[in-house]
Design an enzyme around this catalytic site. Sequence first.
Site, mmCIF file in Angstrom:
data_model
loop_
_atom_site.group_PDB
_atom_site.id
_atom_site.type_symbol
_atom_site.label_atom_id
_atom_site.label_comp_id
_atom_site.label_asym_id
_atom_site.label_seq_id
_atom_site.Cartn_x
_atom_site.Cartn_y
_atom_site.Cartn_z
ATOM 1 C CG HIS A 156 -34.916 55.033 -2.589
ATOM 2 N ND1 HIS A 156 -34.598 55.941 -1.737
ATOM 3 C CD2 HIS A 156 -35.351 55.586 -3.873
ATOM 4 C CE1 HIS A 156 -34.863 57.108 -2.268
ATOM 5 N NE2 HIS A 156 -35.407 56.954 -3.672
ATOM 6 C CB SER A 277 -16.405 29.264 6.009
ATOM 7 O OG SER A 277 -16.563 28.526 7.347
ATOM 8 C CE LYS A 283 -20.415 32.105 4.290
ATOM 9 N NZ LYS A 283 -20.279 32.948 5.595
ATOM 10 C CD GLU A 290 -16.594 39.783 2.515
ATOM 11 O OE1 GLU A 290 -16.355 39.939 3.770
ATOM 12 O OE2 GLU A 290 -16.691 38.641 2.015
#
Length: 466
Positions: A156, A277, A283, A290
């Site tokens: 979970h 970025s 970043k 992804e």
Amino acid sequence: MSKLWGGRFTKTAEEWVDAFGASIGFDQKLVKEDITGSLAHVTMLGKCGILPNDEVAQIKEGLKTLQKKAESGELEFSVQNEDIHLNLEKLLIDEIGPVGGKLHTGRSRNDQVATDMHLYLRNETKEIMEAVKSLQTALVNQAKQHVETLIPGYTHLQRAQPVSFAHHLMAYFWMLERDYGRYEDSLKRVNISPLGAGALAGTTFAIDREYSAELLGFEGIYENSLDAVSDRDFILEFLSSSATLMMHLSRLCEELILWSTQEFQFIEMDDSFATGSSIMPQKKNPDMAELIRGKTGRVYGSLFSLLTVLKGLPLAYNKDMQEDKEGMFDAVDTVKGSLNIFAGMIETMTVNSDTMEKAVHQDFSNATELADYLATKGLPFRQAHEVVGKLVLVAIEKGVYLLDLTLEEYKNASELFEEDIFDVLQPKTVVARRNSAGGTGFEQVKLALKKADHLLHVKEESHVPS
Ligand code: ARG
């Protein structure tokens, strides 16, 4: 320009209609397979005495010239000739004259296209299996470095019990092992020949299907001509295996993405597999992970698209089936690309063992240990669970973890607790003691790595270059 099948027609279609029906834009990917199939077909026609040897030789020569031209990018295809099959036939006639028109004796585009697809998928499936193996190897190599590195195990997405990081990585090895097995098994059905089924009913020529199948390296022939030209199960199977594989990759992507966050900091992606970025200088984004997670969607899409195309189609060939190709080509590229990127990501990622180690010391994931401890001493597990639950509450109220409670506090909860619980609660002990088959105990993990090495070795031995 007149069509190769133009005899029965009194007028030609407009260009935009031709363009809509044409598949040459994408099925030119099958140029090699189509020539290979034709070579086998014409050789068989010669052997069976259907075409004289000199004509067979001429046609073969012509096909080989086309093959060379294809390799050097000299072939020019046209939409008027609809697809790769008619384009090549036209080019062959241009090359060697009317005798080129004899190639299509005893054959139809319907068994021809099916043959091409079988040849194509046989090759690509083998290449994908190799790429699966490379990713498995990358996982094993990374796992070997981290048998004793501990990481919280989750259910979970809540800390559950600590595990060896190697054990976690190896879970994916075994998923990939099943993926490999699925592709391998599907080869049995990919590797059979539809050639000679004709348009749908077989042919009046005394052809030898077994012989052309043998020339193409197929293990057998379709038993039923209608089935041979209309079966696309082998593509569905490929897409289904690929969808499952992508789902596995996507799950690992999600973990890599989570683990690279500021919140986890368990791993750091190598610069070559991350991007920055354009506005936020701090970043470092796990873009490749992804993207693979995202690309999973398109492979699912191709599977569903083909299932939908095929449903409700009467026997035998229908033009709808031309829609089987783009999704398959796309899935092949997506799966190969994803596997290759993935192997690189796994090989080059930095594992922050210290952060992982700190994490397993700062949670209650050793609580099951205490319950097992009491149960071993004869307390029914259900009661032990209750006792430990209360101890966890005591610790939470004090703002500490289980290892910080005193023996007195333990004794208050149950007389069965002794000094040795402080060793039992150490995350390393917790992991080491889970030595049941397939568990995270270090001995089990080492055993699993040995098995994995053996499996990879066997694959290496049995590898036949495609
Ligand atoms: N381009 C067609 C396809 O991809 C080849 C087979 C066409 N056969 C036919 N009878 N129209 O499915």
